[in-house]
Design a protein around this motif. Structure first.
Motif, PDB file in Angstrom:
ATOM      1  N   GLU A  55       0.803  -1.220   0.000  1.00 32.16           N
ATOM      2  CA  GLU A  55       0.000   0.000   0.000  1.00 32.16           C
ATOM      3  C   GLU A  55       0.836   1.270   0.000  1.00 32.16           C
ATOM      4  OE1 GLU A  55      -0.855   0.005   4.792  1.00 32.16           O
ATOM      5  OE2 GLU A  55      -2.014  -1.324   3.504  1.00 32.16           O
ATOM      6  N   ASN A  56       2.065   1.205   0.541  1.00 30.52           N
ATOM      7  CA  ASN A  56       2.921   2.392   0.608  1.00 30.52           C
ATOM      8  C   ASN A  56       4.096   2.305  -0.352  1.00 30.52           C
ATOM      9  OD1 ASN A  56       1.412   3.627   2.725  1.00 30.52           O
ATOM     10  ND2 ASN A  56       2.349   2.186   4.153  1.00 30.52           N
ATOM     11  N   ALA A  57       3.895   1.608  -1.464  1.00 30.07           N
ATOM     12  CA  ALA A  57       4.991   1.418  -2.423  1.00 30.07           C
ATOM     13  C   ALA A  57       4.668   2.062  -3.768  1.00 30.07           C
ATOM     14  CB  ALA A  57       5.263  -0.071  -2.591  1.00 30.07           C
ATOM     15  N   ASP A  58       3.993   3.203  -3.735  1.00 26.55           N
ATOM     16  CA  ASP A  58       3.533   3.842  -4.969  1.00 26.55           C
ATOM     17  C   ASP A  58       4.675   4.307  -5.868  1.00 26.55           C
ATOM     18  OD1 ASP A  58       0.948   3.450  -4.157  1.00 26.55           O
ATOM     19  OD2 ASP A  58       0.753   5.444  -3.267  1.00 26.55           O
ATOM     20  N   ASN A  59       5.734   4.828  -5.294  1.00 21.53           N
ATOM     21  CA  ASN A  59       6.802   5.416  -6.097  1.00 21.53           C
ATOM     22  C   ASN A  59       8.037   4.536  -6.195  1.00 21.53           C
ATOM     23  OD1 ASN A  59       5.333   7.815  -6.585  1.00 21.53           O
ATOM     24  ND2 ASN A  59       5.834   8.504  -4.513  1.00 21.53           N
ATOM     25  N   THR A  60       7.857   3.251  -6.026  1.00 25.39           N
ATOM     26  CA  THR A  60       9.005   2.347  -6.112  1.00 25.39           C
ATOM     27  C   THR A  60       9.027   1.650  -7.463  1.00 25.39           C
ATOM     28  OG1 THR A  60       7.777   0.496  -5.154  1.00 25.39           O
ATOM     29  CG2 THR A  60       8.992   1.911  -3.635  1.00 25.39           C
ATOM     30  N   SER A  61      10.223   1.341  -7.904  1.00 24.80           N
ATOM     31  CA  SER A  61      10.385   0.580  -9.138  1.00 24.80           C
ATOM     32  C   SER A  61      11.435  -0.502  -8.918  1.00 24.80           C
ATOM     33  CB  SER A  61      10.768   1.497 -10.303  1.00 24.80           C
ATOM     34  OG  SER A  61      11.953   2.196 -10.009  1.00 24.80           O
ATOM     35  N   ALA A  62      11.578  -1.383  -9.886  1.00 25.85           N
ATOM     36  CA  ALA A  62      12.437  -2.555  -9.735  1.00 25.85           C
ATOM     37  C   ALA A  62      13.914  -2.194  -9.719  1.00 25.85           C
ATOM     38  CB  ALA A  62      12.148  -3.547 -10.850  1.00 25.85           C
ATOM     39  N   LYS A  63      14.652  -3.000  -9.016  1.00 29.51           N
ATOM     40  CA  LYS A  63      16.099  -2.887  -8.945  1.00 29.51           C
ATOM     41  C   LYS A  63      16.695  -4.221  -9.395  1.00 29.51           C
ATOM     42  CE  LYS A  63      19.876  -2.082  -5.726  1.00 29.51           C
ATOM     43  NZ  LYS A  63      20.252  -1.766  -4.352  1.00 29.51           N
ATOM     44  N   VAL A  64      17.800  -4.170 -10.127  1.00 35.39           N
ATOM     45  CA  VAL A  64      18.453  -5.389 -10.592  1.00 35.39           C
ATOM     46  C   VAL A  64      19.405  -5.889  -9.514  1.00 35.39           C
ATOM     47  CG1 VAL A  64      19.931  -6.413 -12.354  1.00 35.39           C
ATOM     48  CG2 VAL A  64      18.278  -4.648 -12.994  1.00 35.39           C
ATOM     49  N   GLY A  65      19.311  -7.188  -9.228  1.00 35.07           N
ATOM     50  CA  GLY A  65      20.185  -7.806  -8.248  1.00 35.07           C
ATOM     51  C   GLY A  65      20.699  -9.138  -8.781  1.00 35.07           C
ATOM     52  N   ALA A  66      21.211  -9.961  -7.900  1.00 36.99           N
ATOM     53  CA  ALA A  66      21.766 -11.244  -8.311  1.00 36.99           C
ATOM     54  C   ALA A  66      21.587 -12.245  -7.186  1.00 36.99           C
ATOM     55  CB  ALA A  66      23.241 -11.099  -8.655  1.00 36.99           C
ATOM     56  N   PHE A  67      21.764 -13.527  -7.517  1.00 34.08           N
ATOM     57  CA  PHE A  67      21.710 -14.570  -6.503  1.00 34.08           C
ATOM     58  C   PHE A  67      22.668 -15.692  -6.872  1.00 34.08           C
ATOM     59  CE2 PHE A  67      18.420 -15.633  -9.596  1.00 34.08           C
ATOM     60  CZ  PHE A  67      18.646 -16.988  -9.831  1.00 34.08           C
ATOM     61  N   ILE A  68      23.103 -16.428  -5.846  1.00 35.81           N
ATOM     62  CA  ILE A  68      23.968 -17.589  -6.038  1.00 35.81           C
ATOM     63  C   ILE A  68      23.715 -18.552  -4.886  1.00 35.81           C
ATOM     64  CG2 ILE A  68      25.921 -16.545  -4.805  1.00 35.81           C
ATOM     65  CD1 ILE A  68      27.756 -18.007  -6.842  1.00 35.81           C
ATOM     66  N   TYR A  81       9.489 -34.018  -7.637  1.00 40.52           N
ATOM     67  CA  TYR A  81      10.697 -33.849  -6.849  1.00 40.52           C
ATOM     68  C   TYR A  81      10.463 -32.824  -5.752  1.00 40.52           C
ATOM     69  CZ  TYR A  81      12.952 -35.965 -10.910  1.00 40.52           C
ATOM     70  OH  TYR A  81      13.305 -36.811 -11.930  1.00 40.52           O
ATOM     71  N   VAL A  82      11.228 -32.931  -4.677  1.00 42.93           N
ATOM     72  CA  VAL A  82      11.340 -31.878  -3.676  1.00 42.93           C
ATOM     73  C   VAL A  82      12.734 -31.293  -3.834  1.00 42.93           C
ATOM     74  CG1 VAL A  82      11.441 -31.351  -1.220  1.00 42.93           C
ATOM     75  CG2 VAL A  82       9.715 -32.932  -2.086  1.00 42.93           C
ATOM     76  N   GLN A  83      12.816 -29.959  -3.869  1.00 42.46           N
ATOM     77  CA  GLN A  83      14.089 -29.304  -4.136  1.00 42.46           C
ATOM     78  C   GLN A  83      14.379 -28.232  -3.086  1.00 42.46           C
ATOM     79  OE1 GLN A  83      15.454 -28.590  -8.279  1.00 42.46           O
ATOM     80  NE2 GLN A  83      15.377 -26.428  -7.715  1.00 42.46           N
ATOM     81  N   PRO A  84      15.054 -28.590  -1.982  1.00 44.06           N
ATOM     82  CA  PRO A  84      15.507 -27.561  -1.042  1.00 44.06           C
ATOM     83  C   PRO A  84      16.698 -26.813  -1.620  1.00 44.06           C
ATOM     84  CG  PRO A  84      16.110 -29.754  -0.258  1.00 44.06           C
ATOM     85  CD  PRO A  84      15.344 -29.949  -1.524  1.00 44.06           C
ATOM     86  N   GLU A  85      16.796 -25.525  -1.275  1.00 44.06           N
ATOM     87  CA  GLU A  85      17.860 -24.677  -1.808  1.00 44.06           C
ATOM     88  C   GLU A  85      18.410 -23.786  -0.700  1.00 44.06           C
ATOM     89  OE1 GLU A  85      16.214 -22.394  -5.026  1.00 44.06           O
ATOM     90  OE2 GLU A  85      15.459 -24.157  -6.075  1.00 44.06           O
ATOM     91  N   LEU A  86      19.618 -23.332  -0.889  1.00 40.40           N
ATOM     92  CA  LEU A  86      20.212 -22.309  -0.041  1.00 40.40           C
ATOM     93  C   LEU A  86      20.789 -21.249  -0.964  1.00 40.40           C
ATOM     94  CD1 LEU A  86      20.988 -21.399   2.856  1.00 40.40           C
ATOM     95  CD2 LEU A  86      23.189 -22.514   2.483  1.00 40.40           C
ATOM     96  N   VAL A  87      20.284 -20.008  -0.853  1.00 40.49           N
ATOM     97  CA  VAL A  87      20.611 -18.969  -1.829  1.00 40.49           C
ATOM     98  C   VAL A  87      20.979 -17.669  -1.118  1.00 40.49           C
ATOM     99  CG1 VAL A  87      19.701 -17.620  -3.759  1.00 40.49           C
ATOM    100  CG2 VAL A  87      18.976 -19.999  -3.465  1.00 40.49           C
TER     101      VAL A  87
END
Length: 195
Positions: A55-68, A81-87
């Motif tokens: 509700e309070n995110a009117d002026n926000t836009s996406a940011k590029v990030g990464a994961f590993i 399958y069941v696939q647990p992950e750690l990221v």
């Protein structure tokens, strides 16, 4: 202290994963038939597009990030399958004059069903633990919440016995800051390499 604890958890996870990978015959994937009954281990990496939703995110836009991170693929039934992950994930949002940067260690637990040998759908919960942020320690009297619960929905394409490509949508169920009513939102694109 909190960062040291999460670093130790991550090292233990990857240590167990590495030692298990040496003793368990690796899954061979769809090219030699799904559901061989073998557990597969892999590493994953990619980019994500994250923002704050609510509700309070009117002026926000996406940011590029990464994961590993790492994944374990456990066969349960035919094509399932069941696939647990750690990221480790870099998230946040663009608030116009400033950017919000959030660093999480995330533990998704995905249920994965192969519609065909190549194409799969995924659904599952996720818990994230905040490692750090670039906000002041006290923002309007509120600290950033240290735990982030969410749910993921996505799919993937298994190119061969080693490469699996993913597209995933993540929706935070916990507030990032209590007073703001905002939640994390993410679209991630990445690849898994199974050993």
């Amino acid at each position: 202290m909190k960062i040291k604890f999460y670093a130790i958890v991550a090292l233990v996870f990857f240590g167990v994963q590495s030692s298990s990978a040496q003793t368990v015959i690796q899954g061979t994937g769809p090219s030699s038939g799904l559901n061989t009954g073998e557990i597969s281990f892999g590493g994953k990496a990619g980019i994500n597009f994250t923002t704050l939703l609510g509700e309070n995110a009117d002026n926000t836009s996406a940011k590029v990030g990464a994961f590993i991170g790492g994944v374990v693929e456990i066969p349960v039934a035919d094509n399932f399958y069941v696939q647990p992950e750690l990221v480790f994930a870099l998230q946040g949002a663009d608030l116009g004059p400033s950017n919000v940067s959030l660093v999480y260690v995330q533990i998704p637990l995905m249920a994965k069903y192969h519609i065909t040998d190549e194409v799969a759908v995924e659904l599952g919960p996720q818990v994230g633990f905040l490692l750090g942020d670039n906000w002041d320690e006290d923002l309007n009297g509120q600290d950033t919440n240290s735990t982030d619960l969410g749910i993921n929905l996505g799919g993937g394409y298994r190119m061969d016995e080693n490469f699996y490509f993913q597209l995933r949508l993540g929706f935070g169920l916990s507030k990032v800051l209590d007073f703001s009513g905002t939640h994390n939102g993410a679209v991630s694109v990445g690849a898994v390499y199974f050993l």
